[in-house]
Design a protein around this motif. Sequence first.
Motif, PDB file in Angstrom:
ATOM      1  N   ARG A 148       8.122 -85.251 -38.709  1.00 32.26           N
ATOM      2  CA  ARG A 148       8.326 -85.812 -37.364  1.00 32.26           C
ATOM      3  C   ARG A 148       6.958 -85.801 -36.721  1.00 32.26           C
ATOM      4  N   MET A 149       6.463 -86.986 -36.376  1.00 29.97           N
ATOM      5  CA  MET A 149       5.119 -87.082 -35.830  1.00 29.97           C
ATOM      6  C   MET A 149       5.162 -87.614 -34.407  1.00 29.97           C
ATOM      7  N   GLU A 150       4.454 -86.930 -33.527  1.00 36.64           N
ATOM      8  CA  GLU A 150       4.313 -87.348 -32.140  1.00 36.64           C
ATOM      9  C   GLU A 150       2.947 -88.025 -32.038  1.00 36.64           C
ATOM     10  N   ILE A 151       2.956 -89.323 -31.732  1.00 36.05           N
ATOM     11  CA  ILE A 151       1.737 -90.115 -31.705  1.00 36.05           C
ATOM     12  C   ILE A 151       1.274 -90.298 -30.260  1.00 36.05           C
ATOM     13  N   THR A 152      -0.022 -90.179 -30.047  1.00 33.71           N
ATOM     14  CA  THR A 152      -0.604 -90.331 -28.719  1.00 33.71           C
ATOM     15  C   THR A 152      -0.272 -91.712 -28.157  1.00 33.71           C
ATOM     16  N   ALA A 153       0.146 -91.757 -26.908  1.00 27.19           N
ATOM     17  CA  ALA A 153       0.521 -93.014 -26.251  1.00 27.19           C
ATOM     18  C   ALA A 153      -0.610 -94.025 -26.347  1.00 27.19           C
ATOM     19  N   GLY A 154      -0.254 -95.249 -26.689  1.00 30.37           N
ATOM     20  CA  GLY A 154      -1.215 -96.329 -26.816  1.00 30.37           C
ATOM     21  C   GLY A 154      -1.845 -96.452 -28.190  1.00 30.37           C
TER      22      GLY A 154
ATOM     23  N   TRP B 298       8.708 -93.728 -46.609  1.00 28.83           N
ATOM     24  CA  TRP B 298       9.184 -94.612 -45.549  1.00 28.83           C
ATOM     25  C   TRP B 298       8.648 -94.147 -44.202  1.00 28.83           C
ATOM     26  N   LEU B 299       8.283 -95.111 -43.365  1.00 29.64           N
ATOM     27  CA  LEU B 299       7.861 -94.828 -41.999  1.00 29.64           C
ATOM     28  C   LEU B 299       8.884 -95.435 -41.064  1.00 29.64           C
ATOM     29  N   SER B 300       9.396 -94.630 -40.142  1.00 27.30           N
ATOM     30  CA  SER B 300      10.379 -95.102 -39.156  1.00 27.30           C
ATOM     31  C   SER B 300       9.914 -94.708 -37.765  1.00 27.30           C
ATOM     32  N   ARG B 301      10.166 -95.596 -36.805  1.00 28.12           N
ATOM     33  CA  ARG B 301       9.858 -95.318 -35.402  1.00 28.12           C
ATOM     34  C   ARG B 301      11.166 -94.988 -34.692  1.00 28.12           C
ATOM     35  N   SER B 302      11.172 -93.962 -33.893  1.00 23.46           N
ATOM     36  CA  SER B 302      12.370 -93.561 -33.161  1.00 23.46           C
ATOM     37  C   SER B 302      12.822 -94.677 -32.227  1.00 23.46           C
ATOM     38  N   ALA B 303      14.116 -94.917 -32.205  1.00 22.70           N
ATOM     39  CA  ALA B 303      14.694 -95.897 -31.281  1.00 22.70           C
ATOM     40  C   ALA B 303      14.987 -95.258 -29.927  1.00 22.70           C
ATOM     41  N   GLU B 304      14.815 -93.943 -29.829  1.00 21.99           N
ATOM     42  CA  GLU B 304      15.183 -93.217 -28.618  1.00 21.99           C
ATOM     43  C   GLU B 304      14.022 -92.558 -27.892  1.00 21.99           C
ATOM     44  N   GLU B 305      12.941 -92.255 -28.623  1.00 23.58           N
ATOM     45  CA  GLU B 305      11.825 -91.527 -28.018  1.00 23.58           C
ATOM     46  C   GLU B 305      10.517 -92.276 -28.268  1.00 23.58           C
ATOM     47  N   ASP B 306       9.797 -92.595 -27.211  1.00 24.06           N
ATOM     48  CA  ASP B 306       8.511 -93.272 -27.349  1.00 24.06           C
ATOM     49  C   ASP B 306       7.516 -92.389 -28.094  1.00 24.06           C
ATOM     50  N   GLY B 307       6.771 -93.010 -28.998  1.00 20.31           N
ATOM     51  CA  GLY B 307       5.706 -92.308 -29.702  1.00 20.31           C
ATOM     52  C   GLY B 307       6.157 -91.370 -30.801  1.00 20.31           C
ATOM     53  N   ILE B 308       7.441 -91.366 -31.134  1.00 27.13           N
ATOM     54  CA  ILE B 308       7.942 -90.481 -32.186  1.00 27.13           C
ATOM     55  C   ILE B 308       8.188 -91.294 -33.453  1.00 27.13           C
ATOM     56  N   TYR B 309       7.629 -90.796 -34.554  1.00 27.15           N
ATOM     57  CA  TYR B 309       7.793 -91.421 -35.862  1.00 27.15           C
ATOM     58  C   TYR B 309       8.316 -90.390 -36.851  1.00 27.15           C
ATOM     59  N   TYR B 310       8.991 -90.895 -37.867  1.00 27.56           N
ATOM     60  CA  TYR B 310       9.455 -90.055 -38.968  1.00 27.56           C
ATOM     61  C   TYR B 310       8.913 -90.641 -40.263  1.00 27.56           C
ATOM     62  N   ILE B 311       8.337 -89.781 -41.072  1.00 26.32           N
ATOM     63  CA  ILE B 311       7.876 -90.179 -42.399  1.00 26.32           C
ATOM     64  C   ILE B 311       8.717 -89.400 -43.395  1.00 26.32           C
ATOM     65  N   VAL B 312       9.369 -90.126 -44.279  1.00 27.36           N
ATOM     66  CA  VAL B 312      10.194 -89.508 -45.317  1.00 27.36           C
ATOM     67  C   VAL B 312       9.572 -89.852 -46.655  1.00 27.36           C
ATOM     68  N   SER B 313       9.391 -88.857 -47.502  1.00 33.00           N
ATOM     69  CA  SER B 313       8.918 -89.119 -48.856  1.00 33.00           C
ATOM     70  C   SER B 313       9.767 -88.318 -49.836  1.00 33.00           C
ATOM     71  N   ASP B 314      10.050 -88.943 -50.958  1.00 33.05           N
ATOM     72  CA  ASP B 314      10.851 -88.319 -52.014  1.00 33.05           C
ATOM     73  C   ASP B 314       9.966 -88.013 -53.213  1.00 33.05           C
ATOM     74  N   TRP B 315      10.243 -86.863 -53.822  1.00 29.19           N
ATOM     75  CA  TRP B 315       9.439 -86.350 -54.930  1.00 29.19           C
ATOM     76  C   TRP B 315      10.351 -85.946 -56.078  1.00 29.19           C
ATOM     77  N   VAL B 316       9.813 -85.957 -57.285  1.00 33.01           N
ATOM     78  CA  VAL B 316      10.633 -85.601 -58.444  1.00 33.01           C
ATOM     79  C   VAL B 316      11.041 -84.132 -58.417  1.00 33.01           C
ATOM     80  N   ASP B 317      10.224 -83.285 -57.789  1.00 33.30           N
ATOM     81  CA  ASP B 317      10.591 -81.875 -57.654  1.00 33.30           C
ATOM     82  C   ASP B 317       9.707 -81.202 -56.604  1.00 33.30           C
ATOM     83  N   GLU B 318      10.119 -80.036 -56.184  1.00 27.00           N
ATOM     84  CA  GLU B 318       9.386 -79.318 -55.147  1.00 27.00           C
ATOM     85  C   GLU B 318       8.042 -78.813 -55.645  1.00 27.00           C
ATOM     86  N   THR B 319       7.989 -78.336 -56.871  1.00 28.51           N
ATOM     87  CA  THR B 319       6.748 -77.783 -57.411  1.00 28.51           C
ATOM     88  C   THR B 319       5.622 -78.808 -57.370  1.00 28.51           C
TER      89      THR B 319
END
Length: 108
Positions: free
Chosen positions: A11-17, A43-64
């Motif tokens: 969850r990333m909070e990006i500086t306004a502007g 994947w990069l997604s921008r919040s539909a509810e909060e300005d300047g909030i983004y979510y980056i989701v990444s999937d990996w074959v394993d935790e290690t």
Amino acid sequence: MDDVVFRVMLRMEITAGMETDFERVWREVGDSVTGHPANLGQWLSRSAEEDGIYYIVSDWVDETTFREFETSDRHLSHRTKLHPYRRGGSMTTMHVVAALTGAAGDRS
């Protein structure tokens, strides 16, 4: 349980502007993550509810393998390029235990 996908969500909070520049740079440096042999996608997604909030989701074959990437020079370089846009954030990790494809995702 070794074949379970390991998912990372930032969850990333990006500086306004700076949102447009952040999105551009994220696309430019994304291959430093997706080019890793253990990465399944990102994947990069921008919040539909909060300005300047983004979510980056990444999937990996394993935790290690993700943890090895997380401490690598490759990841440090990636983070350094995105850091100027960030004013805060958090990371959550999880193991995917089930997945269902919706009707729209089943189209050929």
